[in-house]
Design an enzyme around this catalytic site. Sequence first.
Site, PDB file in Angstrom:
ATOM      1  N   HIS A 135      -5.109   0.959 -10.618  1.00  0.00           N
ATOM      2  CA  HIS A 135      -6.091   2.229 -10.345  1.00  0.00           C
ATOM      3  C   HIS A 135      -5.760   3.125 -11.466  1.00  0.00           C
ATOM      4  O   HIS A 135      -4.657   3.385 -11.117  1.00  0.00           O
ATOM      5  CB  HIS A 135      -6.650   2.164  -9.253  1.00  0.00           C
ATOM      6  CG  HIS A 135      -5.746   2.758  -7.978  1.00  0.00           C
ATOM      7  ND1 HIS A 135      -4.944   1.520  -7.465  1.00  0.00           N
ATOM      8  CD2 HIS A 135      -5.082   3.992  -7.530  1.00  0.00           C
ATOM      9  CE1 HIS A 135      -3.860   2.168  -6.692  1.00  0.00           C
ATOM     10  NE2 HIS A 135      -4.087   3.673  -6.793  1.00  0.00           N
ATOM     11  N   HIS A 163      -6.373   7.545 -11.095  1.00  0.00           N
ATOM     12  CA  HIS A 163      -6.733   8.646 -10.304  1.00  0.00           C
ATOM     13  C   HIS A 163      -7.067   9.717 -11.245  1.00  0.00           C
ATOM     14  O   HIS A 163      -6.572  10.022 -12.199  1.00  0.00           O
ATOM     15  CB  HIS A 163      -5.510   9.319  -9.605  1.00  0.00           C
ATOM     16  CG  HIS A 163      -5.115   8.235  -8.570  1.00  0.00           C
ATOM     17  ND1 HIS A 163      -5.024   8.578  -7.138  1.00  0.00           N
ATOM     18  CD2 HIS A 163      -4.133   7.334  -8.538  1.00  0.00           C
ATOM     19  CE1 HIS A 163      -4.560   7.731  -6.287  1.00  0.00           C
ATOM     20  NE2 HIS A 163      -3.760   6.950  -7.275  1.00  0.00           N
TER      21      HIS A 163
HETATM   22  P1  5GP Z   1      -1.972   4.811  -4.670  1.00  0.00           P
HETATM   23  O1  5GP Z   1      -1.201   5.113  -3.809  1.00  0.00           O
HETATM   24  O2  5GP Z   1      -2.142   3.229  -4.787  1.00  0.00           O
HETATM   25  O3  5GP Z   1      -1.887   5.211  -6.365  1.00  0.00           O
HETATM   26  O4  5GP Z   1      -3.355   5.243  -4.618  1.00  0.00           O
HETATM   27  C1  5GP Z   1      -4.396   4.662  -3.379  1.00  0.00           C
HETATM   28  C2  5GP Z   1      -5.539   5.585  -3.314  1.00  0.00           C
HETATM   29  O5  5GP Z   1      -6.470   5.166  -2.805  1.00  0.00           O
HETATM   30  C3  5GP Z   1      -5.239   6.822  -2.617  1.00  0.00           C
HETATM   31  O6  5GP Z   1      -5.216   8.155  -3.090  1.00  0.00           O
HETATM   32  C4  5GP Z   1      -5.962   6.741  -1.165  1.00  0.00           C
HETATM   33  O7  5GP Z   1      -6.427   7.892  -0.616  1.00  0.00           O
HETATM   34  C5  5GP Z   1      -7.014   5.773  -1.651  1.00  0.00           C
HETATM   35  N1  5GP Z   1      -7.641   5.071  -0.546  1.00  0.00           N
HETATM   36  C6  5GP Z   1      -6.612   4.225   0.381  1.00  0.00           C
HETATM   37  N2  5GP Z   1      -7.727   3.448   0.936  1.00  0.00           N
HETATM   38  C7  5GP Z   1      -8.921   3.700   0.690  1.00  0.00           C
HETATM   39  C8  5GP Z   1     -10.103   3.246   0.882  1.00  0.00           C
HETATM   40  O8  5GP Z   1     -10.314   2.508   1.941  1.00  0.00           O
HETATM   41  N3  5GP Z   1     -11.234   3.966   0.180  1.00  0.00           N
HETATM   42  C9  5GP Z   1     -10.994   4.609  -0.715  1.00  0.00           C
HETATM   43  N4  5GP Z   1     -12.442   5.060  -1.395  1.00  0.00           N
HETATM   44  N5  5GP Z   1     -10.034   5.103  -1.076  1.00  0.00           N
HETATM   45  C10 5GP Z   1      -9.043   4.688  -0.376  1.00  0.00           C
END
Ligand code: 5GP
Length: 137
Positions: A102, A104
Amino acid sequence: MAYDDQNIFARILRNELPAIKVYEDDQVLAFMDIMPQAEGHTLVIPKTPAVTLLDLPPEAAAYTIQIVQKIAKAIETALNAKGIVLMQLSGAAAGQTVPHVHFHLIPSSVHELGRHAVQMGDQEKIKALAEKIKALL
Ligand code: 5GP
């Protein structure tokens, strides 16, 4: 790394879990981050099952980045953002917490970013921000 089809984003893609969506087509979904690092923090995910950017086929990566740009433009206008941080964490060692690739989009300055994935946001406020972004897509 093997793809776990029970990860949170895979479940959101299958509509098994709710999300505040701002954009969807046959290849990509964009929705609001549940623990925003700044107001308007949005996630863009390809529908292709891939854990990190390195696992994503180049064609899917190319299409996704076009949508990332489209959403970034909508965020800029809708929220009057002065700058947008584009963040992509590949691998747990980089801080990735959800094993579906993903991007951001965080309307903020890199110097003012809140902490990553720690504090639940006010979901009503997030819905209102999503409506503003969605209106431009
Ligand atoms: P990563 O750490 O993998 O780069 O980012 C994952 C993102 O997903 C984080 O910014 C976190 O806040 C978000 N996130 C985690 N669980 C959920 C969820 O259930 N729904 C949504 N909309 N975002 C989530």
